[in-house]
Design a protein around this motif. Structure first.
Motif, PDB file in Angstrom:
ATOM      1  N   ASN A 200       0.791  -1.226   0.000  1.00 35.76           N
ATOM      2  CA  ASN A 200       0.000   0.000   0.000  1.00 35.76           C
ATOM      3  C   ASN A 200       0.824   1.278   0.000  1.00 35.76           C
ATOM      4  N   TYR A 202       2.818   4.540  -0.874  1.00 36.13           N
ATOM      5  CA  TYR A 202       2.548   5.476  -1.967  1.00 36.13           C
ATOM      6  C   TYR A 202       3.630   6.550  -2.093  1.00 36.13           C
ATOM      7  N   GLN A 218       0.528   1.135  -7.304  1.00 34.15           N
ATOM      8  CA  GLN A 218      -0.133   2.323  -6.753  1.00 34.15           C
ATOM      9  C   GLN A 218       0.233   3.564  -7.561  1.00 34.15           C
ATOM     10  N   LEU A 221      -1.377   3.545 -10.888  1.00 39.93           N
ATOM     11  CA  LEU A 221      -2.757   4.037 -10.822  1.00 39.93           C
ATOM     12  C   LEU A 221      -2.794   5.557 -10.979  1.00 39.93           C
ATOM     13  N   TRP A 233     -13.594   6.426 -16.844  1.00 37.59           N
ATOM     14  CA  TRP A 233     -13.686   5.989 -15.448  1.00 37.59           C
ATOM     15  C   TRP A 233     -13.867   4.486 -15.312  1.00 37.59           C
ATOM     16  N   MET A 237     -11.633   2.232 -12.811  1.00 36.84           N
ATOM     17  CA  MET A 237     -12.215   1.369 -11.785  1.00 36.84           C
ATOM     18  C   MET A 237     -11.817  -0.096 -11.997  1.00 36.84           C
ATOM     19  N   LEU A 244      -7.063  -4.060  -5.895  1.00 37.39           N
ATOM     20  CA  LEU A 244      -7.645  -4.400  -4.593  1.00 37.39           C
ATOM     21  C   LEU A 244      -7.684  -5.902  -4.351  1.00 37.39           C
ATOM     22  N   LEU A 251      -5.933 -10.244   3.015  1.00 38.03           N
ATOM     23  CA  LEU A 251      -6.510  -9.803   4.286  1.00 38.03           C
ATOM     24  C   LEU A 251      -7.543 -10.821   4.778  1.00 38.03           C
TER      25      LEU A 251
ATOM     26  N   THR B 125     -11.239  -2.446   5.043  1.00 35.93           N
ATOM     27  CA  THR B 125     -10.526  -1.279   4.506  1.00 35.93           C
ATOM     28  C   THR B 125      -9.033  -1.321   4.833  1.00 35.93           C
ATOM     29  N   GLY B 127      -7.264  -3.659   3.907  1.00 34.87           N
ATOM     30  CA  GLY B 127      -6.690  -4.209   2.682  1.00 34.87           C
ATOM     31  C   GLY B 127      -6.815  -3.279   1.488  1.00 34.87           C
ATOM     32  N   VAL B 128      -7.312  -2.063   1.723  1.00 31.58           N
ATOM     33  CA  VAL B 128      -7.473  -1.105   0.632  1.00 31.58           C
ATOM     34  C   VAL B 128      -6.316  -0.111   0.682  1.00 31.58           C
ATOM     35  N   SER B 129      -5.554  -0.042  -0.402  1.00 26.64           N
ATOM     36  CA  SER B 129      -4.407   0.869  -0.388  1.00 26.64           C
ATOM     37  C   SER B 129      -4.882   2.312  -0.490  1.00 26.64           C
ATOM     38  N   ALA B 131      -3.886   4.536  -2.511  1.00 25.98           N
ATOM     39  CA  ALA B 131      -4.113   4.928  -3.897  1.00 25.98           C
ATOM     40  C   ALA B 131      -5.454   4.411  -4.404  1.00 25.98           C
ATOM     41  N   ALA B 132      -5.750   3.128  -4.162  1.00 26.13           N
ATOM     42  CA  ALA B 132      -6.996   2.555  -4.664  1.00 26.13           C
ATOM     43  C   ALA B 132      -8.198   3.218  -3.980  1.00 26.13           C
ATOM     44  N   THR B 135      -8.703   6.706  -5.195  1.00 26.14           N
ATOM     45  CA  THR B 135      -9.205   6.740  -6.574  1.00 26.14           C
ATOM     46  C   THR B 135     -10.712   6.489  -6.622  1.00 26.14           C
ATOM     47  N   VAL B 136     -11.184   5.532  -5.811  1.00 29.28           N
ATOM     48  CA  VAL B 136     -12.627   5.276  -5.773  1.00 29.28           C
ATOM     49  C   VAL B 136     -13.369   6.527  -5.307  1.00 29.28           C
ATOM     50  N   LEU B 138     -12.299   9.562  -5.540  1.00 30.05           N
ATOM     51  CA  LEU B 138     -12.163  10.590  -6.577  1.00 30.05           C
ATOM     52  C   LEU B 138     -13.325  10.479  -7.565  1.00 30.05           C
ATOM     53  N   PHE B 139     -13.657   9.244  -7.912  1.00 29.15           N
ATOM     54  CA  PHE B 139     -14.775   9.006  -8.821  1.00 29.15           C
ATOM     55  C   PHE B 139     -16.111   9.305  -8.128  1.00 29.15           C
ATOM     56  N   GLY B 243      -1.169  10.433   0.573  1.00 27.73           N
ATOM     57  CA  GLY B 243      -1.611   9.879  -0.708  1.00 27.73           C
ATOM     58  C   GLY B 243      -2.956  10.400  -1.165  1.00 27.73           C
ATOM     59  N   LEU B 247      -3.757  12.519  -4.688  1.00 26.37           N
ATOM     60  CA  LEU B 247      -4.653  12.034  -5.737  1.00 26.37           C
ATOM     61  C   LEU B 247      -5.947  12.847  -5.844  1.00 26.37           C
TER      62      LEU B 247
END
Lengths: 269, 306
Positions: A200, A202, A218, A221, A233, A237, A244, A251, B125, B127-129, B131-132, B135-136, B138-139, B243, B247
């Motif tokens: 993760n 960055y 990362q 992305l 988009w 995604m 992910l 995890l 969450t 496990g959610v980086s 950046a990822a 980005t979600v 951001l959308f 981060g 972004l």
């Protein structure tokens, strides 16, 4: 009974709200550009185009591989350094070890972000930009990992080492034959934690990589957003979902160890 | 005479043995010491050193300027704005993420069928980086295409300029950050809740204590050491935010989301002001040091240890 129903409702609503961003990302990754522009929440038909297009647009699989190698390297480095140090602190009664342990712990107070300027210059001068060692070496010494394993080693019975000594077992042999195998749960917690946190990362990869050769996913992305974010988009995604998947899977598999490991650290610490 | 000799010899042997032990110990510690020295101790000292100099982009110290960089901090509108935004951000994020995580941990600590599933979702969450996750969001924050404005639009609210108005941007970053931090806080708090012995509740039940009085008179006090730990990592974690800013907003609009780590990054790596950036890094270091010490001095008194 009434209480049970209320709790189930709370659980379901919370789980939905918390997971909604991820569900939305998955949903949008299957949309066509038309759905995206219509501002839909669900795709009108399942469409895998975005996944294909994103692979053509950036070397996503290569970036994923780089992230994997980087995370694996940091994980191994952290496991080796943490277990060796924790072993010394618990099983080798040398003078001054408490002082050194305190010194190690005190580094937890240094916010890593406060050290990026000299660290960047070190990597620059070693000519390690765009290399795996540049990406990972700064994270090998992990005070939290040393602390976690020390806590675990302290729970191993002292008599074990004493009787092993009588049988002529060397320190190094005891380390490999007893200390490590008996600490599988803490080692796994540390391994999952180390892998996830490196995956993760960055800020650091942003600084020390400037071409595609060892660019973690990362940063890939960020590149993709700059390239396609204003329009495609569904592609962005699709990339997010592919990024992910590995960590969410890890995890879900490793959650048991993480929970045990982190809880031990928080409660005993 | 003989006795002292043998005593001396014994003492000598002991010293030798101690040195040998010390040598062995250091041998095991050597790898960690080397890496810590190079990538933690040296850089923090070097950052302090840099903060008293004008430094060129390549890391060459041009000339000693004393406290000039620090004086510049105090007169820089940009830095003062950055500090204000950082503290405001911590104020939004820390209570938010602790209250939500605690709520989730409390409802997930009940013994019900299918709880494993909910616990996994609540931890997810982690496990959610950055950046990822960013980005979600951001959308989702997208003014015309994003889900948030679309859903709000259905009930007649909006459209809100989540990331492009100075008033909302910091809150949008805070929402993103809270979401990303929930996983780790939840795991630690749930672990703490599960360590509270069952008997505590049984005796309270016999005394006729209701759900809420049990929650506030038993659960929360007994959980306080864990809550305290979560508080510390939450505060430190929000000071280190980077981060999601890079972004989502790039520090804007009008520097309203230019938090301290982003400011350090920009000053050093976009503008090449290494000395000035180093002074900011030292400020970050001192703030975290003070916050941690204060929390241990004053927070710990209120903590109930079993």
């Amino acid at each position: 009974m009434k209480k049970k129903i209320i709790i189930y409702i709370l659980l379901i609503v919370s789980a939905f709200l918390l997971f909604a961003p991820i569900l939305y990302a998955i949903s949008a990754s299957f949309m066509s550009p038309k759905d995206i522009y219509a501002g839909k929440l669900f795709p009108s038909e399942f469409n895998f185009d975005a996944y294909r297009e994103v692979m053509d647009s950036i070397p996503l699989l290569h970036f994923l591989w780089v992230s994997f190698v980087m995370s694996f390297m940091a994980m191994v480095g952290q496991l080796v350094l943490s277990s060796l140090s924790a072993y010394a602190f618990v099983f080798i009664p040398f003078k001054g070890r408490n002082l050194i342990f305190f010194l190690f712990l005190s580094t937890m107070l240094i916010p890593w972000e406060a050290t990026i300027i000299p660290n960047f210059l070190t990597i620059l001068h070693l000519n390690w930009l765009n290399t795996y060692q540049g990406l990972t070496f700064p994270f090998f010494a992990l005070p939290f990992g040393i602390f976690l394993l020390r806590q675990h080693f302290m729970t191993l019975p002292k008599e074990l080492w004493e009787s092993a000594q009588v049988d002529g077992c060397s320190r190094l042999r005891f380390f490999f034959k007893f200390a490590l195998p008996l600490s599988k749960s803490s080692l796994s917690a540390l391994a999952v934690y180390g892998f996830l946190t490196t995956w993760n990362k960055y800020l650091w990869p942003l600084l020390v990589t400037n071409d595609d050769s060892v660019r973690p996913v990362q940063i890939g992305l960020k590149m993709l957003i700059a390239q396609e974010g204003s329009s495609q988009w569904n592609m962005v995604m699709a990339a997010v979902v592919m990024i992910l998947l590995p960590t969410l899977l890890l995890l879900f598999i490793g959650i048991k160890y993480i929970r045990e490991g982190l809880t031990a650290g928080a409660v005993k610490g | 005479m003989e006795i002292t000799n043998s005593n001396e010899a014994a003492a000598k042997r002991l010293r030798k043995k101690e040195w040998k032990l010390f040598g062995t110990g250091m041998l095991y510690l050597l790898p960690a010491i080397v890496f810590m020295a190079v990538f933690l101790f040296y850089p923090i000292v070097k950052t302090l050193y840099f903060s008293f100099f004008d430094v060129t982009g390549g890391g060459v110290t041009e000339r000693f300027v004393g406290l000039k960089n620090y004086a510049k901090l105090l007169s820089s509108q940009e830095f003062l704005q950055s500090m204000k935004a950082t503290f405001l951000f911590v104020l939004y994020v820390v209570p938010g993420e602790i209250i939500i995580s605690l709520f989730l941990a409390v409802i997930a600590s009940e013994k019900l069928k299918g709880m494993g599933f909910f616990r996994t979702i609540f931890s997810s969450t982690l496990g959610v980086s950055v950046a990822a996750g960013a980005t979600v969001f951001l959308f989702m924050f997208h003014p015309s295409l994003g889900a948030i404005n679309n859903v709000l639009g259905m009930v007649g609210i909006g459209p809100i300029e989540w990331l492009t108005s100075s008033n909302a941007a910091l809150i949008s970053i805070a929402i993103t950050t809270i979401w990303m931090h929930i996983g780790i806080n939840f795991i630690i708090l749930l672990g703490g809740l599960q360590n509270i012995p069952e008997e505590m509740y049984e005796s309270a039940k016999i005394d006729g204590a209701g759900y809420y009085s049990r929650l506030f008179k038993i659960t929360i006090p007994l959980l306080s050491p864990v809550l305290f730990f979560v508080l510390i990592i939450a505060v430190i974690g929000s000071f280190q935010t980077f981060g999601q800013i890079d972004l989502l907003t790039g520090g804007g609009p009008n520097n309203s989301t230019n938090l301290i780590v982003y400011s350090i990054y920009q000053q050093a790596f976009s503008f090449g002001h290494f000395g000035f950036a180093s002074a900011q890094a030292i400020v970050l270091f001192v703030i975290i040091l003070i916050v941690t010490i204060l929390q241990f001095r004053y927070g710990e008194r209120k903590v109930h240890y079993q």
